[in-house]
Motif scaffolding. Structure first.
Motif, PDB file in Angstrom:
ATOM      1  N   LYS A   2       0.812  -1.215   0.000  1.00 18.80           N
ATOM      2  CA  LYS A   2       0.000   0.000   0.000  1.00 18.80           C
ATOM      3  C   LYS A   2       0.847   1.268   0.000  1.00 18.80           C
ATOM      4  O   LYS A   2       0.382   2.328  -0.396  1.00 18.80           O
ATOM      5  CB  LYS A   2      -0.920   0.020   1.217  1.00 18.80           C
ATOM      6  CG  LYS A   2      -2.000  -1.029   1.163  1.00 18.80           C
ATOM      7  CD  LYS A   2      -2.954  -0.868   2.297  1.00 18.80           C
ATOM      8  CE  LYS A   2      -4.089  -1.866   2.152  1.00 18.80           C
ATOM      9  NZ  LYS A   2      -5.133  -1.660   3.127  1.00 18.80           N
ATOM     10  N   ASN A   3       2.068   1.182   0.495  1.00 20.30           N
ATOM     11  CA  ASN A   3       2.933   2.355   0.612  1.00 20.30           C
ATOM     12  C   ASN A   3       4.189   2.179  -0.230  1.00 20.30           C
ATOM     13  O   ASN A   3       4.594   1.063  -0.533  1.00 20.30           O
ATOM     14  CB  ASN A   3       3.322   2.568   2.074  1.00 20.30           C
ATOM     15  CG  ASN A   3       2.148   3.019   2.903  1.00 20.30           C
ATOM     16  OD1 ASN A   3       1.742   4.164   2.832  1.00 20.30           O
ATOM     17  ND2 ASN A   3       1.571   2.104   3.676  1.00 20.30           N
ATOM     18  N   THR A   4       4.811   3.291  -0.571  1.00 18.39           N
ATOM     19  CA  THR A   4       6.063   3.246  -1.313  1.00 18.39           C
ATOM     20  C   THR A   4       7.235   3.319  -0.342  1.00 18.39           C
ATOM     21  O   THR A   4       7.094   3.764   0.794  1.00 18.39           O
ATOM     22  CB  THR A   4       6.170   4.434  -2.282  1.00 18.39           C
ATOM     23  OG1 THR A   4       6.223   5.652  -1.518  1.00 18.39           O
ATOM     24  CG2 THR A   4       4.995   4.465  -3.250  1.00 18.39           C
ATOM     25  N   GLU A   5       8.376   2.899  -0.812  1.00 15.25           N
ATOM     26  CA  GLU A   5       9.588   2.974   0.001  1.00 15.25           C
ATOM     27  C   GLU A   5       9.873   4.430   0.392  1.00 15.25           C
ATOM     28  O   GLU A   5      10.270   4.714   1.524  1.00 15.25           O
ATOM     29  CB  GLU A   5      10.770   2.378  -0.754  1.00 15.25           C
ATOM     30  CG  GLU A   5      12.046   2.337   0.066  1.00 15.25           C
ATOM     31  CD  GLU A   5      13.174   1.603  -0.628  1.00 15.25           C
ATOM     32  OE1 GLU A   5      14.326   2.035  -0.450  1.00 15.25           O
ATOM     33  OE2 GLU A   5      12.906   0.609  -1.330  1.00 15.25           O
ATOM     34  N   LYS A   7       7.717   6.915   0.845  1.00 17.50           N
ATOM     35  CA  LYS A   7       6.803   7.351   1.900  1.00 17.50           C
ATOM     36  C   LYS A   7       7.200   6.759   3.254  1.00 17.50           C
ATOM     37  O   LYS A   7       7.185   7.457   4.268  1.00 17.50           O
ATOM     38  CB  LYS A   7       5.369   6.956   1.560  1.00 17.50           C
ATOM     39  CG  LYS A   7       4.378   7.406   2.619  1.00 17.50           C
ATOM     40  CD  LYS A   7       2.958   7.048   2.252  1.00 17.50           C
ATOM     41  CE  LYS A   7       2.025   7.474   3.386  1.00 17.50           C
ATOM     42  NZ  LYS A   7       0.648   7.118   3.129  1.00 17.50           N
ATOM     43  N   ILE A   8       7.576   5.498   3.263  1.00 15.97           N
ATOM     44  CA  ILE A   8       7.970   4.848   4.513  1.00 15.97           C
ATOM     45  C   ILE A   8       9.277   5.445   5.034  1.00 15.97           C
ATOM     46  O   ILE A   8       9.440   5.644   6.240  1.00 15.97           O
ATOM     47  CB  ILE A   8       8.081   3.320   4.326  1.00 15.97           C
ATOM     48  CG1 ILE A   8       6.698   2.731   4.026  1.00 15.97           C
ATOM     49  CG2 ILE A   8       8.709   2.658   5.534  1.00 15.97           C
ATOM     50  CD1 ILE A   8       5.655   2.900   5.120  1.00 15.97           C
ATOM     51  N   LYS A  11       8.413   8.678   6.726  1.00 13.86           N
ATOM     52  CA  LYS A  11       7.746   8.391   7.994  1.00 13.86           C
ATOM     53  C   LYS A  11       8.768   7.912   9.027  1.00 13.86           C
ATOM     54  O   LYS A  11       8.727   8.317  10.189  1.00 13.86           O
ATOM     55  CB  LYS A  11       6.651   7.333   7.777  1.00 13.86           C
ATOM     56  CG  LYS A  11       5.843   7.014   8.981  1.00 13.86           C
ATOM     57  CD  LYS A  11       4.945   8.194   9.346  1.00 13.86           C
ATOM     58  CE  LYS A  11       3.951   7.811  10.382  1.00 13.86           C
ATOM     59  NZ  LYS A  11       2.591   8.176  10.109  1.00 13.86           N
ATOM     60  N   TRP A  51       7.170  -3.145   6.834  1.00 13.93           N
ATOM     61  CA  TRP A  51       8.405  -2.497   6.412  1.00 13.93           C
ATOM     62  C   TRP A  51       9.378  -2.548   7.589  1.00 13.93           C
ATOM     63  O   TRP A  51       8.999  -2.241   8.718  1.00 13.93           O
ATOM     64  CB  TRP A  51       8.159  -1.038   6.043  1.00 13.93           C
ATOM     65  CG  TRP A  51       7.340  -0.865   4.816  1.00 13.93           C
ATOM     66  CD1 TRP A  51       5.976  -0.792   4.735  1.00 13.93           C
ATOM     67  CD2 TRP A  51       7.823  -0.738   3.488  1.00 13.93           C
ATOM     68  NE1 TRP A  51       5.587  -0.625   3.443  1.00 13.93           N
ATOM     69  CE2 TRP A  51       6.706  -0.592   2.644  1.00 13.93           C
ATOM     70  CE3 TRP A  51       9.089  -0.742   2.925  1.00 13.93           C
ATOM     71  CZ2 TRP A  51       6.817  -0.439   1.277  1.00 13.93           C
ATOM     72  CZ3 TRP A  51       9.209  -0.585   1.555  1.00 13.93           C
ATOM     73  CH2 TRP A  51       8.090  -0.434   0.739  1.00 13.93           C
ATOM     74  N   ASP A  70       2.550  -1.763   6.816  1.00 16.09           N
ATOM     75  CA  ASP A  70       2.231  -1.266   5.479  1.00 16.09           C
ATOM     76  C   ASP A  70       0.770  -0.824   5.405  1.00 16.09           C
ATOM     77  O   ASP A  70       0.414   0.040   4.613  1.00 16.09           O
ATOM     78  CB  ASP A  70       2.496  -2.345   4.427  1.00 16.09           C
ATOM     79  CG  ASP A  70       2.301  -1.828   3.016  1.00 16.09           C
ATOM     80  OD1 ASP A  70       2.881  -0.777   2.687  1.00 16.09           O
ATOM     81  OD2 ASP A  70       1.566  -2.477   2.251  1.00 16.09           O
ATOM     82  N   ASP A  72      -1.195   0.974   7.513  1.00 18.06           N
ATOM     83  CA  ASP A  72      -1.487   2.374   7.855  1.00 18.06           C
ATOM     84  C   ASP A  72      -0.242   3.256   7.981  1.00 18.06           C
ATOM     85  O   ASP A  72      -0.329   4.406   8.392  1.00 18.06           O
ATOM     86  CB  ASP A  72      -2.294   2.443   9.150  1.00 18.06           C
ATOM     87  CG  ASP A  72      -1.600   1.775  10.324  1.00 18.06           C
ATOM     88  OD1 ASP A  72      -0.425   1.356  10.192  1.00 18.06           O
ATOM     89  OD2 ASP A  72      -2.236   1.665  11.387  1.00 18.06           O
ATOM     90  N   ALA A  73       0.922   2.698   7.641  1.00 21.23           N
ATOM     91  CA  ALA A  73       2.203   3.420   7.714  1.00 21.23           C
ATOM     92  C   ALA A  73       2.495   3.938   9.118  1.00 21.23           C
ATOM     93  O   ALA A  73       3.124   4.973   9.289  1.00 21.23           O
ATOM     94  CB  ALA A  73       2.262   4.548   6.699  1.00 21.23           C
TER      95      ALA A  73
END
Length: 98
Positions: A2-5, A7-8, A11, A51, A70, A72-73
């Motif tokens: 759901k998320n990209t590297e 974005k993670i 965060k 992640w 992944d 909700d980050a």
């Protein structure tokens, strides 16, 4: 996934700044791994998309692992060779160890 590297990673930097304060150095982030189905035991036994951010701690000559869901980050826990701590967000929106 759901998320990209990217974005993670952003965060993770926010979380680590909150947890490590003035000792945080983004150069210590070594790599990011994604697992589509990782079995974890903290905060409870479950399998989820996860992640893992690997952080080198040169001061203590050790490695720390920050685990972020992944879904909700949001961070689940941070693990060092001595301790595993759940991470929560306090009422001020700051990430802290539980």
């Amino acid at each position: 996934m759901k998320n990209t590297e990217k974005k993670i990673l952003e965060k993770a930097k926010i979380i680590l700044k909150d947890l490590q304060g003035e000792f945080f150095n983004e150069k210590n982030i070594e790599k990011i791994n994604f697992s589509a189905e990782k079995e974890i035991t903290v905060p409870k036994n479950m399998k989820l998309a996860l992640w893992t951010i690997v952080i080198n701690e040169p001061i203590f000559d050790s490695t720390i692992f920050l685990c972020i869901s992944d879904e909700d980050a949001e961070p689940l826990y941070i693990r060092s060779k001595h301790k595993t701590s759940e991470i929560i967000k306090n009422s001020d929106g700051i990430y802290i160890r539980k």
